[in-house]
Design an enzyme around this catalytic site. Structure first.
Site, PDB file in Angstrom:
ATOM      1  N   GLN A 130      -3.614  -0.725   0.794  1.00 36.08           N
ATOM      2  CA  GLN A 130      -3.663   0.722   0.555  1.00 36.08           C
ATOM      3  C   GLN A 130      -2.236   1.260   0.452  1.00 36.08           C
ATOM      4  O   GLN A 130      -2.029   2.397   0.076  1.00 36.08           O
ATOM      5  CB  GLN A 130      -4.377   1.435   1.704  1.00 36.08           C
ATOM      6  CG  GLN A 130      -5.816   0.985   1.903  1.00 36.08           C
ATOM      7  CD  GLN A 130      -6.383   1.575   3.161  1.00 36.08           C
ATOM      8  OE1 GLN A 130      -6.894   2.689   3.184  1.00 36.08           O
ATOM      9  NE2 GLN A 130      -6.279   0.817   4.251  1.00 36.08           N
ATOM     10  N   ASN A 131      -1.271   0.420   0.806  1.00 32.32           N
ATOM     11  CA  ASN A 131       0.116   0.857   0.868  1.00 32.32           C
ATOM     12  C   ASN A 131       0.742   0.895  -0.526  1.00 32.32           C
ATOM     13  O   ASN A 131       0.373   0.130  -1.407  1.00 32.32           O
ATOM     14  CB  ASN A 131       0.940  -0.080   1.767  1.00 32.32           C
ATOM     15  CG  ASN A 131       0.386  -0.109   3.184  1.00 32.32           C
ATOM     16  OD1 ASN A 131      -0.351   0.796   3.584  1.00 32.32           O
ATOM     17  ND2 ASN A 131       0.713  -1.142   3.936  1.00 32.32           N
ATOM     18  N   ASP A 133       4.191   0.865  -0.671  1.00 33.73           N
ATOM     19  CA  ASP A 133       5.599   0.598  -0.359  1.00 33.73           C
ATOM     20  C   ASP A 133       6.138  -0.713  -0.934  1.00 33.73           C
ATOM     21  O   ASP A 133       7.327  -1.012  -0.767  1.00 33.73           O
ATOM     22  CB  ASP A 133       5.814   0.639   1.171  1.00 33.73           C
ATOM     23  CG  ASP A 133       4.923  -0.373   1.922  1.00 33.73           C
ATOM     24  OD1 ASP A 133       4.577  -0.090   3.092  1.00 33.73           O
ATOM     25  OD2 ASP A 133       4.572  -1.428   1.343  1.00 33.73           O
ATOM     26  N   HIS A 148      -3.838   1.914  -4.218  1.00 35.67           N
ATOM     27  CA  HIS A 148      -3.343   3.292  -4.341  1.00 35.67           C
ATOM     28  C   HIS A 148      -2.046   3.397  -5.124  1.00 35.67           C
ATOM     29  O   HIS A 148      -1.340   4.400  -5.031  1.00 35.67           O
ATOM     30  CB  HIS A 148      -3.156   3.899  -2.937  1.00 35.67           C
ATOM     31  CG  HIS A 148      -4.427   3.976  -2.158  1.00 35.67           C
ATOM     32  ND1 HIS A 148      -4.447   3.969  -0.783  1.00 35.67           N
ATOM     33  CD2 HIS A 148      -5.721   4.030  -2.551  1.00 35.67           C
ATOM     34  CE1 HIS A 148      -5.706   4.038  -0.357  1.00 35.67           C
ATOM     35  NE2 HIS A 148      -6.498   4.068  -1.406  1.00 35.67           N
ATOM     36  N   CYS A 177      10.541  11.980 -18.597  1.00 38.25           N
ATOM     37  CA  CYS A 177      10.337  10.778 -19.425  1.00 38.25           C
ATOM     38  C   CYS A 177      11.303  10.831 -20.607  1.00 38.25           C
ATOM     39  O   CYS A 177      11.796  11.914 -20.962  1.00 38.25           O
ATOM     40  CB  CYS A 177       8.887  10.786 -19.915  1.00 38.25           C
ATOM     41  SG  CYS A 177       8.479   9.514 -21.117  1.00 38.25           S
ATOM     42  N   THR A 217      -4.981  -0.413   9.551  1.00 37.52           N
ATOM     43  CA  THR A 217      -5.539   0.735   8.846  1.00 37.52           C
ATOM     44  C   THR A 217      -6.483   1.498   9.760  1.00 37.52           C
ATOM     45  O   THR A 217      -7.204   0.909  10.565  1.00 37.52           O
ATOM     46  CB  THR A 217      -6.277   0.324   7.549  1.00 37.52           C
ATOM     47  OG1 THR A 217      -6.803   1.500   6.910  1.00 37.52           O
ATOM     48  CG2 THR A 217      -7.421  -0.647   7.806  1.00 37.52           C
ATOM     49  N   ASN A 242      -5.047  -4.357  15.177  1.00 39.53           N
ATOM     50  CA  ASN A 242      -4.658  -2.954  15.312  1.00 39.53           C
ATOM     51  C   ASN A 242      -4.508  -2.661  16.807  1.00 39.53           C
ATOM     52  O   ASN A 242      -5.337  -3.080  17.593  1.00 39.53           O
ATOM     53  CB  ASN A 242      -5.771  -2.070  14.717  1.00 39.53           C
ATOM     54  CG  ASN A 242      -5.327  -0.639  14.471  1.00 39.53           C
ATOM     55  OD1 ASN A 242      -4.605  -0.068  15.273  1.00 39.53           O
ATOM     56  ND2 ASN A 242      -5.745  -0.068  13.349  1.00 39.53           N
ATOM     57  N   GLU A 244      -5.013   0.077  18.125  1.00 32.50           N
ATOM     58  CA  GLU A 244      -6.067   1.046  18.472  1.00 32.50           C
ATOM     59  C   GLU A 244      -7.404   0.660  17.837  1.00 32.50           C
ATOM     60  O   GLU A 244      -7.439  -0.026  16.817  1.00 32.50           O
ATOM     61  CB  GLU A 244      -5.675   2.444  17.950  1.00 32.50           C
ATOM     62  CG  GLU A 244      -4.450   3.043  18.604  1.00 32.50           C
ATOM     63  CD  GLU A 244      -4.057   4.390  17.950  1.00 32.50           C
ATOM     64  OE1 GLU A 244      -2.999   4.913  18.334  1.00 32.50           O
ATOM     65  OE2 GLU A 244      -4.781   4.887  17.065  1.00 32.50           O
TER      66      GLU A 244
END
Ligand code: BV8
Ligand code: ZN
Length: 270
Positions: A130-131, A133, A148, A177, A217, A242, A244
């Site tokens: 989903q990153n 970077d 993404h 552009c 995630t 994770n 959490e």
């Protein structure tokens, strides 16, 4: 098989005492024979990653610890949205200019490197991220499905041309552009459809994986958050990494409660 309830509570107690090293030792022992056997035997492995895998590279996550990230008073779901890009493209580009500066200083961490190593170990290995970077690719991973988009790509709103742009900071906001048109980040904003072909490939891979890792995630953003359900239905063994619990935690076979940069290398060694 280690159910989350058995492995979870002692680990959480140790984490609460800040005894991360002891907690890591416990994770290593908790990396059960079952998981090790499956890890050794697996042919098809699929990994879903989110912002948490880049946290140890210094890239801030969006959630975790309760709140949603806020930038200049805007919750990130609002500033990273199709609606805001239409209303105030310069503001959205200011936000992306800031993130490009942060990400340009980030390097892959031990978790990214562990996954790049795993790619060589299995017959079929796919990272669905989903990153935006680009750190998986920077770590050497080759089969990366970017649900993404990618922060280093831009797309022209006039001619549609997609190009790489690694200017930090951007020379002009919004960038233009060669055709004179305004450029936008080539990422999927909230309220925008994911690229159909990438999403379809991710769903197909999730459905056929033997091991499905869910790493870093919060499992809140759809349609990415639906991939663990598809993997479960396809008969995969699900492992969450994770610190959490998340909405995906109830779906998984094993929870490795810890930081990806510590847990993944420990699993590699196991
Ligand atoms: C779509 C690119 C339909 C941009 C991103 C209500 C209103 C409006 C929309 C919706 C709605 N309900 C549902 C929706 C749909 C919406 C959605 O899901 N919203 C959520 C908030 C409920 N989804 C969409 O809009 C998607 N499109 O549905 O389109 C459509 C169809 C046809 C035609 C038109 C439209 C588009 C979603 C994609 C949005 N773009 N990114 C940008 O980056 O700016 S999503 C964004 O969130 C990032 O990609 C991020 O990766 C992603 C998810 O977050 P996570 O990766 O999970 O990160 P997070 O910070 O949340 O969690 C980090 C986790 O890591 C935590 O659990 C933490 O504990 C853990 N962690 C921390 N440290 C570590 C760690 N783990 C391991 N190790 C550590 N060291
Ligand atoms: Zn153009």
């Amino acid at each position: 098989m280690v159910s989350p309830s058995t492995s979870f509570r002692p680990l959480l107690a140790e984490m609460r005492r800040g005894r991360y090293y002891h907690c890591l030792r416990m994770i290593q022992t908790e990396i059960t024979e079952e998981l090790k056997r499956r890890f050794r035997r697996a042919r098809r492995v699929v990994v879903l990653t989110g912002a948490g895998i880049s946290a140890e590279s210094g890239v801030p996550t969006f959630r975790g610890g309760g709140g949603s990230a806020v930038w200049k008073g805007f919750p990130f779901e609002q500033i990273s949205s199709a609606d805001m890009l239409t209303r105030d493209p310069a503001l959205v580009w200011e936000w992306f200019n800031y993130r490009r500066e942060v990400i340009s200083r980030a390097r892959p961490n031990a978790a990214h490197r562990a996954l790049a190593d795993w790619e060589k170990r299995f017959e079929s290995f796919v990272i669905i991220t989903q990153n935006i970077d680009d750190l998986h690719r920077a770590a050497g991973s080759r089969t990366v499905l970017e649900l993404h988009g990618n922060i280093w790509r831009v797309r022209c709103l006039s001619c549609g041309r997609v190009a790489e742009n690694r200017q930090v900071p951007l020379r002009e906001i919004p960038p233009k552009c060669a055709c004179g048109g305004v450029l936008r980040p080539d990422v999927v904003l909230f309220g925008e459809a994911l690229p159909g072909e990438v999403l379809h490939r991710a769903q197909t891979e999730a459905a056929r994986g033997e091991l499905f890792f869910i790493i870093g995630t919060s499992a809140i953003v759809y349609p990415a958050a639906y991939l663990p359900v598809i993997a479960r239905r396809g008969g995969a063994y699900l492992i969450e990494v994770n610190p959490e619990a998340t909405p995906a935690s109830r779906l998984v076979d094993v929870t490795l409660a810890g930081k990806a940069g510590e847990v993944l290398p420990a699993l590699s060694d196991a």
